[in-house]
Design a protein around this motif. Sequence first.
Motif, PDB file in Angstrom:
ATOM      1  N   PHE A  69       3.674   3.118   7.097  1.00 27.95           N
ATOM      2  CA  PHE A  69       2.428   3.197   6.336  1.00 27.95           C
ATOM      3  C   PHE A  69       1.910   4.630   6.378  1.00 27.95           C
ATOM      4  N   ALA A  70       1.337   5.082   5.292  1.00 24.73           N
ATOM      5  CA  ALA A  70       0.696   6.395   5.285  1.00 24.73           C
ATOM      6  C   ALA A  70      -0.474   6.423   6.275  1.00 24.73           C
ATOM      7  N   ASP A  71      -1.125   5.290   6.470  1.00 23.41           N
ATOM      8  CA  ASP A  71      -2.249   5.221   7.418  1.00 23.41           C
ATOM      9  C   ASP A  71      -1.807   5.417   8.868  1.00 23.41           C
ATOM     10  N   ASP A  72      -0.526   5.240   9.158  1.00 23.11           N
ATOM     11  CA  ASP A  72      -0.014   5.436  10.516  1.00 23.11           C
ATOM     12  C   ASP A  72       0.400   6.870  10.789  1.00 23.11           C
ATOM     13  N   ARG A 130      -1.466  14.261  10.548  1.00 21.01           N
ATOM     14  CA  ARG A 130      -2.546  14.789   9.709  1.00 21.01           C
ATOM     15  C   ARG A 130      -3.835  14.901  10.512  1.00 21.01           C
ATOM     16  N   GLY A 174       0.823  -1.205   0.000  1.00 25.53           N
ATOM     17  CA  GLY A 174       0.000   0.000   0.000  1.00 25.53           C
ATOM     18  C   GLY A 174       0.858   1.256   0.000  1.00 25.53           C
ATOM     19  N   ARG A 175       0.242   2.354   0.359  1.00 28.20           N
ATOM     20  CA  ARG A 175       0.944   3.643   0.354  1.00 28.20           C
ATOM     21  C   ARG A 175       1.869   3.725   1.557  1.00 28.20           C
ATOM     22  N   THR A 176       3.135   3.975   1.293  1.00 27.47           N
ATOM     23  CA  THR A 176       4.147   3.999   2.337  1.00 27.47           C
ATOM     24  C   THR A 176       5.032   5.229   2.218  1.00 27.47           C
TER      25      THR A 176
END
Length: 136
Positions: free
Chosen positions: A25-28, A32, A11-13
């Motif tokens: 991870f971008a989710d971490d 934001r 995924g997005r990293t």
Amino acid sequence: MGRIFVIELEGRTYKCKFCKTHLAFADDLVSRVFFLQARTFHCRRGKAYLFKNTVNIILGASEERLMLSGMHTVADIFCCCCGQIVGWKYEAAREKSQKYKEGKFVLERGRIIDGFDTDVSEFYIDARLMSDAEDV
């Protein structure tokens, strides 16, 4: 010295700018969430991002450091592959308002790249419609 096992994230990293090793991870990305509350992170070299988790890092020694937000116990973090410093981990905060940072990681924006941007193809497709007559 042992063998280094690198974790590949799906995924997005965010990756190390120097060797492209996956770091988070971008989710971490926590900062934001705080953006709406006007909490931004900075380091000596510019902007920085706060993350819940990171991978493929080596943790340096803990030390007391006076930061813009007060006194903190932090440990520098290094990329496990190239050894470049990429940020720090908040071990402890003295002020109650800063306790949310404890156990979290800061990655310096100038030392990481968004993996999403680097995976995009670098070729250009002209989307304009052309007739056969224009080719001549």
